[in-house]
Motif scaffolding. Structure first.
Motif, PDB file in Angstrom:
ATOM      1  N   GLU A 264     -26.944   4.815   3.224  1.00  0.00           N
ATOM      2  CA  GLU A 264     -26.378   4.881   4.559  1.00  0.00           C
ATOM      3  C   GLU A 264     -26.524   3.509   5.190  1.00  0.00           C
ATOM      4  O   GLU A 264     -27.619   2.949   5.242  1.00  0.00           O
ATOM      5  N   LEU A 265     -25.420   2.971   5.662  1.00  0.00           N
ATOM      6  CA  LEU A 265     -25.399   1.639   6.258  1.00  0.00           C
ATOM      7  C   LEU A 265     -24.514   1.673   7.495  1.00  0.00           C
ATOM      8  O   LEU A 265     -23.379   2.164   7.430  1.00  0.00           O
ATOM      9  N   ASP A 266     -25.045   1.191   8.609  1.00  0.00           N
ATOM     10  CA  ASP A 266     -24.293   1.216   9.868  1.00  0.00           C
ATOM     11  C   ASP A 266     -23.788   2.622  10.175  1.00  0.00           C
ATOM     12  O   ASP A 266     -22.668   2.812  10.669  1.00  0.00           O
ATOM     13  N   ASP A 267     -24.619   3.609   9.851  1.00  0.00           N
ATOM     14  CA  ASP A 267     -24.382   5.030  10.155  1.00  0.00           C
ATOM     15  C   ASP A 267     -23.321   5.684   9.269  1.00  0.00           C
ATOM     16  O   ASP A 267     -22.926   6.826   9.533  1.00  0.00           O
ATOM     17  N   TYR A 268     -22.864   5.020   8.222  1.00  0.00           N
ATOM     18  CA  TYR A 268     -21.873   5.592   7.314  1.00  0.00           C
ATOM     19  C   TYR A 268     -22.410   5.566   5.887  1.00  0.00           C
ATOM     20  O   TYR A 268     -23.261   4.752   5.534  1.00  0.00           O
ATOM     21  N   CYS A 269     -21.893   6.468   5.065  1.00  0.00           N
ATOM     22  CA  CYS A 269     -22.505   6.769   3.770  1.00  0.00           C
ATOM     23  C   CYS A 269     -21.673   6.308   2.580  1.00  0.00           C
ATOM     24  O   CYS A 269     -20.463   6.110   2.675  1.00  0.00           O
ATOM     25  N   SER A 270     -22.349   6.202   1.460  1.00  0.00           N
ATOM     26  CA  SER A 270     -21.699   6.125   0.152  1.00  0.00           C
ATOM     27  C   SER A 270     -22.276   7.228  -0.718  1.00  0.00           C
ATOM     28  O   SER A 270     -23.364   7.743  -0.453  1.00  0.00           O
ATOM     29  N   ASP A 271     -21.540   7.579  -1.768  1.00  0.00           N
ATOM     30  CA  ASP A 271     -21.960   8.665  -2.664  1.00  0.00           C
ATOM     31  C   ASP A 271     -21.277   8.446  -4.003  1.00  0.00           C
ATOM     32  O   ASP A 271     -20.055   8.614  -4.112  1.00  0.00           O
ATOM     33  N   ASN A 272     -22.042   8.044  -5.006  1.00  0.00           N
ATOM     34  CA  ASN A 272     -21.484   7.795  -6.336  1.00  0.00           C
ATOM     35  C   ASN A 272     -22.352   8.457  -7.392  1.00  0.00           C
ATOM     36  O   ASN A 272     -23.545   8.647  -7.189  1.00  0.00           O
ATOM     37  N   THR A 273     -21.742   8.771  -8.512  1.00  0.00           N
ATOM     38  CA  THR A 273     -22.479   9.298  -9.656  1.00  0.00           C
ATOM     39  C   THR A 273     -22.022   8.586 -10.926  1.00  0.00           C
ATOM     40  O   THR A 273     -20.822   8.357 -11.113  1.00  0.00           O
ATOM     41  N   ARG A 274     -22.984   8.251 -11.755  1.00  0.00           N
ATOM     42  CA  ARG A 274     -22.705   7.720 -13.083  1.00  0.00           C
ATOM     43  C   ARG A 274     -23.619   8.427 -14.087  1.00  0.00           C
ATOM     44  O   ARG A 274     -24.743   8.814 -13.755  1.00  0.00           O
ATOM     45  N   THR A 275     -23.122   8.559 -15.318  1.00  0.00           N
ATOM     46  CA  THR A 275     -23.892   9.152 -16.407  1.00  0.00           C
ATOM     47  C   THR A 275     -23.928   8.157 -17.555  1.00  0.00           C
ATOM     48  O   THR A 275     -22.878   7.659 -17.987  1.00  0.00           O
ATOM     49  N   MET A 276     -25.145   7.861 -18.017  1.00  0.00           N
ATOM     50  CA  MET A 276     -25.341   6.793 -18.984  1.00  0.00           C
ATOM     51  C   MET A 276     -26.106   7.279 -20.212  1.00  0.00           C
ATOM     52  O   MET A 276     -27.000   8.111 -20.095  1.00  0.00           O
ATOM     53  N   PRO A 277     -25.799   6.712 -21.386  1.00  0.00           N
ATOM     54  CA  PRO A 277     -26.630   6.981 -22.565  1.00  0.00           C
ATOM     55  C   PRO A 277     -27.940   6.209 -22.448  1.00  0.00           C
ATOM     56  O   PRO A 277     -27.931   5.011 -22.161  1.00  0.00           O
ATOM     57  N   VAL A 278     -29.052   6.901 -22.663  1.00  0.00           N
ATOM     58  CA  VAL A 278     -30.356   6.272 -22.445  1.00  0.00           C
ATOM     59  C   VAL A 278     -30.542   5.035 -23.310  1.00  0.00           C
ATOM     60  O   VAL A 278     -31.092   4.021 -22.864  1.00  0.00           O
ATOM     61  N   ASN A 279     -30.065   5.075 -24.548  1.00  0.00           N
ATOM     62  CA  ASN A 279     -30.257   3.908 -25.431  1.00  0.00           C
ATOM     63  C   ASN A 279     -29.081   2.938 -25.378  1.00  0.00           C
ATOM     64  O   ASN A 279     -28.993   2.019 -26.195  1.00  0.00           O
ATOM     65  N   GLY A 280     -28.163   3.156 -24.422  1.00  0.00           N
ATOM     66  CA  GLY A 280     -27.082   2.193 -24.226  1.00  0.00           C
ATOM     67  C   GLY A 280     -25.836   2.424 -25.053  1.00  0.00           C
ATOM     68  O   GLY A 280     -24.837   1.713 -24.883  1.00  0.00           O
ATOM     69  N   LYS A 281     -25.841   3.421 -25.918  1.00  0.00           N
ATOM     70  CA  LYS A 281     -24.686   3.703 -26.771  1.00  0.00           C
ATOM     71  C   LYS A 281     -24.436   5.209 -26.791  1.00  0.00           C
ATOM     72  O   LYS A 281     -25.348   6.008 -27.031  1.00  0.00           O
ATOM     73  N   PHE A 282     -23.180   5.600 -26.562  1.00  0.00           N
ATOM     74  CA  PHE A 282     -22.816   7.011 -26.636  1.00  0.00           C
ATOM     75  C   PHE A 282     -22.768   7.472 -28.083  1.00  0.00           C
ATOM     76  O   PHE A 282     -22.293   6.735 -28.966  1.00  0.00           O
ATOM     77  N   THR A 283     -23.232   8.684 -28.338  1.00  0.00           N
ATOM     78  CA  THR A 283     -22.957   9.316 -29.620  1.00  0.00           C
ATOM     79  C   THR A 283     -21.509   9.794 -29.620  1.00  0.00           C
ATOM     80  O   THR A 283     -20.864   9.861 -28.559  1.00  0.00           O
ATOM     81  N   GLN A 284     -20.986  10.159 -30.779  1.00  0.00           N
ATOM     82  CA  GLN A 284     -19.604  10.620 -30.835  1.00  0.00           C
ATOM     83  C   GLN A 284     -19.412  11.875 -30.000  1.00  0.00           C
ATOM     84  O   GLN A 284     -18.417  12.012 -29.277  1.00  0.00           O
ATOM     85  N   ARG A 285     -20.364  12.807 -30.078  1.00  0.00           N
ATOM     86  CA  ARG A 285     -20.234  14.044 -29.313  1.00  0.00           C
ATOM     87  C   ARG A 285     -20.291  13.768 -27.814  1.00  0.00           C
ATOM     88  O   ARG A 285     -19.519  14.343 -27.032  1.00  0.00           O
ATOM     89  N   GLN A 286     -21.180  12.880 -27.396  1.00  0.00           N
ATOM     90  CA  GLN A 286     -21.253  12.510 -25.986  1.00  0.00           C
ATOM     91  C   GLN A 286     -19.957  11.849 -25.523  1.00  0.00           C
ATOM     92  O   GLN A 286     -19.450  12.142 -24.434  1.00  0.00           O
ATOM     93  N   LEU A 287     -19.422  10.979 -26.350  1.00  0.00           N
ATOM     94  CA  LEU A 287     -18.200  10.264 -25.995  1.00  0.00           C
ATOM     95  C   LEU A 287     -17.020  11.220 -25.845  1.00  0.00           C
ATOM     96  O   LEU A 287     -16.163  11.046 -24.964  1.00  0.00           O
ATOM     97  N   GLU A 288     -16.968  12.243 -26.678  1.00  0.00           N
ATOM     98  CA  GLU A 288     -15.879  13.221 -26.596  1.00  0.00           C
ATOM     99  C   GLU A 288     -15.894  13.935 -25.236  1.00  0.00           C
ATOM    100  O   GLU A 288     -14.839  14.100 -24.618  1.00  0.00           O
ATOM    101  N   ILE A 289     -17.053  14.357 -24.793  1.00  0.00           N
ATOM    102  CA  ILE A 289     -17.149  15.046 -23.509  1.00  0.00           C
ATOM    103  C   ILE A 289     -16.974  14.045 -22.363  1.00  0.00           C
ATOM    104  O   ILE A 289     -16.264  14.324 -21.387  1.00  0.00           O
ATOM    105  N   TYR A 290     -17.589  12.886 -22.499  1.00  0.00           N
ATOM    106  CA  TYR A 290     -17.508  11.872 -21.439  1.00  0.00           C
ATOM    107  C   TYR A 290     -16.060  11.469 -21.180  1.00  0.00           C
ATOM    108  O   TYR A 290     -15.643  11.306 -20.020  1.00  0.00           O
ATOM    109  N   SER A 291     -15.279  11.317 -22.227  1.00  0.00           N
ATOM    110  CA  SER A 291     -13.899  10.863 -22.055  1.00  0.00           C
ATOM    111  C   SER A 291     -13.068  11.889 -21.294  1.00  0.00           C
ATOM    112  O   SER A 291     -12.107  11.521 -20.594  1.00  0.00           O
ATOM    113  N   ILE A 292     -13.424  13.172 -21.411  1.00  0.00           N
ATOM    114  CA  ILE A 292     -12.710  14.199 -20.642  1.00  0.00           C
ATOM    115  C   ILE A 292     -13.016  14.038 -19.152  1.00  0.00           C
ATOM    116  O   ILE A 292     -12.117  14.078 -18.313  1.00  0.00           O
ATOM    117  N   VAL A 293     -14.296  13.855 -18.824  1.00  0.00           N
ATOM    118  CA  VAL A 293     -14.678  13.667 -17.416  1.00  0.00           C
ATOM    119  C   VAL A 293     -14.043  12.397 -16.867  1.00  0.00           C
ATOM    120  O   VAL A 293     -13.539  12.372 -15.738  1.00  0.00           O
TER     121      VAL A 293
END
Length: 477
Positions: A264-293
């Motif tokens: 919240e800055l100057d009384d107004y908000c931001s709201d974001n979401t990101r999902t990341m692979p913990v080791n920095g690389k998507f597995t194939q199964r993760q990538l398949e679902i991630y690409s749909i989102v």
């Protein structure tokens, strides 16, 4: 704070929309966390009070007399004891002058002032009129405000929500829904801090780091560059839990970490979401679902524009998601029938987005049926998933809404629907069982509805396209 003229103009428009009576707008008071002198810090002013009166100090009440076209700011000047501990604060009269309010009175006179104004209003009404002098107030959400209303108007807290003024609610929603250029600029600045928050998280995520550490660093950015977080930061490897708070769990290679955070800055908000692979690389199964989102998130840019119901945008995304999940074998059958039956809610049990502005769920306390819906577009409270759609009404230029599709694999939900046979003609439960350890994915950005379409807010886009995200995370020290 904006210019004095901004608040004068807003109050004049509010009078025009409400039409008659006395409008009471309560500011917030300090709230103790765990003992009286240890308050939640910093104090957060009520958003609607801020919108019309602009002042952040605690213990203030605004009165707007529609019929006599007058306004008053009620509150006590602080004494020397407070000054010693907290520093000098301008007088209530000075605060009122800053936002163009001509009259003030101490808090002890609030009841008397209200009674006097109410009596004056009575004399203005024709004796033959069935209209009674009316005091307008919004649904209270703090118990100290509920006590004030009971003391002033004799309305028990259990009745205050239903006795709140519908004309005032609708007027406030109408005004606050369409953002002024200066408000959009404030949200853009908040989104830029949101960029710093999320990219900090992306550079910290790695096996062996705790969720709490990453979440704490994200919160620290918000406190350092803005007023603070706009809601409690969500950071978890259990992305299938919608509001998963950071725990002491260590991040594990092969898993996904979801970060939903804003400032919240100057009384107004931001709201974001990101999902990341913990080791920095998507597995194939993760990538398949991630690409749909990812595809669902980006598709909103094509279909959201003035005149289109956000409810229709939501279901367009649900159909796209269903088609793509059918390609993976997780769903089956006719897409339109599956969405009508609510089968997609196995994966997306919430709505596409919500209004955003001074509140991260903007004006939610006024009643979602008035904020996200209207006389034309009504909520569906019966169907699982669809009943969580917060925003369905037609979009207008100047609206700010979130775009936050997600896919979640919730083990208990999978088991429940399987045992009940719910939507079995559209879901492959045998394959679903193999995803119970997957977690969840959500991608969220803040969307401004423009004259001809829409655009994301913020001067920088937090990395989310898979290769871009992996490349960014590879910069970790």
């Amino acid at each position: 704070m904006f210019s004095k003229e901004t608040y004068i103009r807003r109050r004049q428009e509010l009078k025009r929309l409400v039409g008659e009576g006395l409008i009471l707008l309560f500011g917030n008071n300090e709230s103790p966390a765990n003992y009286p002198a240890n308050g939640y810090s910093p104090m957060r002013q009520d958003s609607t009070f801020l919108y019309y009166f602009g002042q952040h100090r605690d213990g203030l009440v605004g009165i707007i007399d529609v019929d006599n076209d007058t306004e008053m700011l009620i509150g006590d000047d602080i004494d020397i004891e407070d000054i010693v501990w907290m520093g000098f604060v301008p007088s209530v009269a000075d605060l009122a002058a800053e936002v163009g309010v001509p009259r003030t009175a101490p808090l002890s006179e609030l009841k008397a002032q209200l009674s006097t104004l109410n009596s004056q209003l009575s004399t203005l009404k024709p004796q033959t009129s069935n209209l009674k002098p009316k005091v307008h107030f919004l649904p209270p959400y703090r118990h100290d405000t509920m006590i004030q209303i009971m003391d002033l108007l004799g309305i028990h807290p259990s009745q205050q929500k239903e006795r709140a003024s519908l004309p005032l609610i609708k007027a406030v929603v109408k005004m606050r829904s369409t953002k002024e250029p200066q408000e959009i600029e404030a949200i853009e600045r908040a989104c830029d801090v949101g960029y710093a928050m999320h990219t900090t998280a992306q550079l910290l995520i790695k096996p062996g780091v705790t969720e709490r550490f990453v979440g704490g660093q994200v919160d620290g950015i918000a406190r350092s560059l803005a007023q603070g977080v706009s809601f409690a930061t969500i950071f978890s490897q259990h992305g299938e839990i919608m509001h998963g708070n950071p725990s002491d769990s260590l991040l594990e290679a092969g898993r996904l970490a979801l970060c939903d955070a804003g400032c919240e800055l100057d009384d107004y908000c931001s709201d974001n979401t990101r999902t990341m692979p913990v080791n920095g690389k998507f597995t194939q199964r993760q990538l398949e679902i991630y690409s749909i989102v990812e595809a669902c998130h980006d598709y909103v840019l094509e279909v959201a524009k003035p005149g289109v119901k956000y409810q229709d945008v939501h279901f367009a995304v649900c159909r796209l998601m269903t088609d793509r999940l059918k390609e993976l074998g997780l769903m089956k059958g006719d897409t339109d029938e599956a969405v009508r039956a609510g089968a997609h809610a196995m994966f997306l049990p919430h709505g596409l987005g919500h209004m955003m502005g001074m509140d991260v769920h903007d004006m939610e306390g006024l009643g979602q049926i008035y904020v996200g819906f209207d006389d034309e577009t009504r909520p569906n409270l019966e169907q699982f998933g669809t009943n969580c759609l917060r925003m369905g009404r037609r979009l207008q230029e100047g609206f700010v809404v979130t775009d936050e599709p997600g896919i979640y694999f919730i083990p208990h939900l999978i088991d429940l629907w399987r045992s009940e046979g719910h939507c079995k003609e559209f879901l492959n439960f045998d394959l679903l069982d193999t995803y119970k350890d997957f977690g969840g994915i959500r991608i969220e950005d803040d969307l401004l509805i423009t004259k001809d379409g829409c655009r994301f807010l913020g001067s920088k886009r937090i990395p989310y396209h898979p290769q871009e995200l992996e490349d960014f995370m590879a910069q970790q020290p």
